[in-house]
Design a protein around this motif. Structure first.
Motif, mmCIF file in Angstrom:
data_model
loop_
_atom_site.group_PDB
_atom_site.id
_atom_site.type_symbol
_atom_site.label_atom_id
_atom_site.label_comp_id
_atom_site.label_asym_id
_atom_site.label_seq_id
_atom_site.Cartn_x
_atom_site.Cartn_y
_atom_site.Cartn_z
ATOM 1 N N ARG A 70 98.002 61.150 6.517
ATOM 2 C CA ARG A 70 98.746 62.280 5.931
ATOM 3 C C ARG A 70 99.533 63.047 6.987
ATOM 4 N NH1 ARG A 70 98.833 61.620 0.427
ATOM 5 N NH2 ARG A 70 96.906 62.250 -0.552
ATOM 6 N N SER A 71 98.857 63.309 8.119
ATOM 7 C CA SER A 71 99.508 64.076 9.190
ATOM 8 C C SER A 71 98.676 63.972 10.455
ATOM 9 C CB SER A 71 99.652 65.550 8.785
ATOM 10 O OG SER A 71 98.375 66.139 8.604
ATOM 11 N N LYS A 72 99.270 64.418 11.542
ATOM 12 C CA LYS A 72 98.534 64.498 12.802
ATOM 13 C C LYS A 72 99.119 65.637 13.614
ATOM 14 C CE LYS A 72 100.875 61.495 16.053
ATOM 15 N NZ LYS A 72 100.776 60.329 16.886
ATOM 16 N N GLU A 100 90.075 63.479 1.416
ATOM 17 C CA GLU A 100 90.874 63.787 2.604
ATOM 18 C C GLU A 100 89.877 63.961 3.742
ATOM 19 O OE1 GLU A 100 94.320 64.553 2.791
ATOM 20 O OE2 GLU A 100 94.776 64.418 0.655
ATOM 21 N N ARG A 101 90.220 63.462 4.928
ATOM 22 C CA ARG A 101 89.316 63.565 6.069
ATOM 23 C C ARG A 101 90.101 63.931 7.311
ATOM 24 N NH1 ARG A 101 86.893 59.415 10.007
ATOM 25 N NH2 ARG A 101 88.361 57.964 9.072
ATOM 26 N N ALA A 102 89.600 64.900 8.047
ATOM 27 C CA ALA A 102 90.183 65.275 9.338
ATOM 28 C C ALA A 102 89.288 64.720 10.436
ATOM 29 C CB ALA A 102 90.293 66.787 9.454
ATOM 30 N N TYR A 151 93.893 60.202 4.185
ATOM 31 C CA TYR A 151 93.581 60.171 2.758
ATOM 32 C C TYR A 151 92.988 58.794 2.500
ATOM 33 C CZ TYR A 151 94.174 59.802 -2.283
ATOM 34 O OH TYR A 151 93.945 59.620 -3.626
ATOM 35 N N ASN A 182 84.177 63.693 13.067
ATOM 36 C CA ASN A 182 84.795 64.075 11.805
ATOM 37 C C ASN A 182 84.750 65.592 11.739
ATOM 38 O OD1 ASN A 182 85.457 61.590 10.563
ATOM 39 N ND2 ASN A 182 83.299 61.256 10.126
ATOM 40 N N ASN A 220 94.759 63.574 9.991
ATOM 41 C CA ASN A 220 94.315 63.792 8.613
ATOM 42 C C ASN A 220 94.562 62.522 7.809
ATOM 43 O OD1 ASN A 220 93.501 66.662 8.624
ATOM 44 N ND2 ASN A 220 95.604 66.912 9.334
#
Length: 152
Positions: A108-110, A140-142, A125, A83, A123
């Motif tokens: 959300r995105s990559k 939100e987590r990356a 949510y 993480n 990313n």
């Protein structure tokens, strides 16, 4: 379903995680005491009864850990390396012992990693709801994700 490889995620992908969980007094008290959080709102029923809530609140860091943990089986099991961060953590409604929770995740995105060619960053949510459908936690987590191994 095991975790997905970086390439398998798409922006906007939604996971309605099947797991549900009822939070117990033991969960709340043990987590609070193991992390040395002696806030009486979490561990003292008589003290909490005099608060505006009238009963113990679930420790927010337990809530955050459970929120993310409930997503692992569908998203990152055996395919994540780390993480990278959690942001915009919110607890819009209180969570109490005896509440049952479910979690939903949206990609959300990559993007490809700039420094690690066999990995990418996704990313997420995450949103937790209680048995009444009230949103009780979001973040939100990356995550640093493995790419699918190339065939030999």
């Amino acid at each position: 379903m095991a975790g997905l490889w970086f390439e398998e995620f798409t922006d906007g992908m939604v996971f309605n995680h099947e797991w549900s969980r009822t939070i117990t007094e033991t969960d709340n008290v043990w987590f609070s005491l193991l992390t040395m959080n002696v806030q009486p709102l979490h561990i003292d029923a008589h003290y909490a009864a005099k608060s505006e809530w009238g009963k113990p609140l679930v420790n927010s860091l337990f809530t955050l850990g459970l929120l993310i943990g409930m997503t692992v089986n569908d998203t990152t099991l055996n395919t994540t390396l780390a993480n990278l961060g959690m942001t915009d953590v919110r607890f819009p409604k209180p969570l109490f012992q005896g509440d049952s929770v479910k979690v939903r995740t949206i990609v959300r995105s990559k993007r490809e990693s700039k420094s690690r060619p066999n990995e990418g960053i996704v990313n997420f949510y995450h949103e937790m709801t209680n048995q009444n459908g009230d949103v009780v936690a979001t973040c939100e987590r990356a995550a640093l994700m493995r790419k699918q191994p190339k065939a030999a």
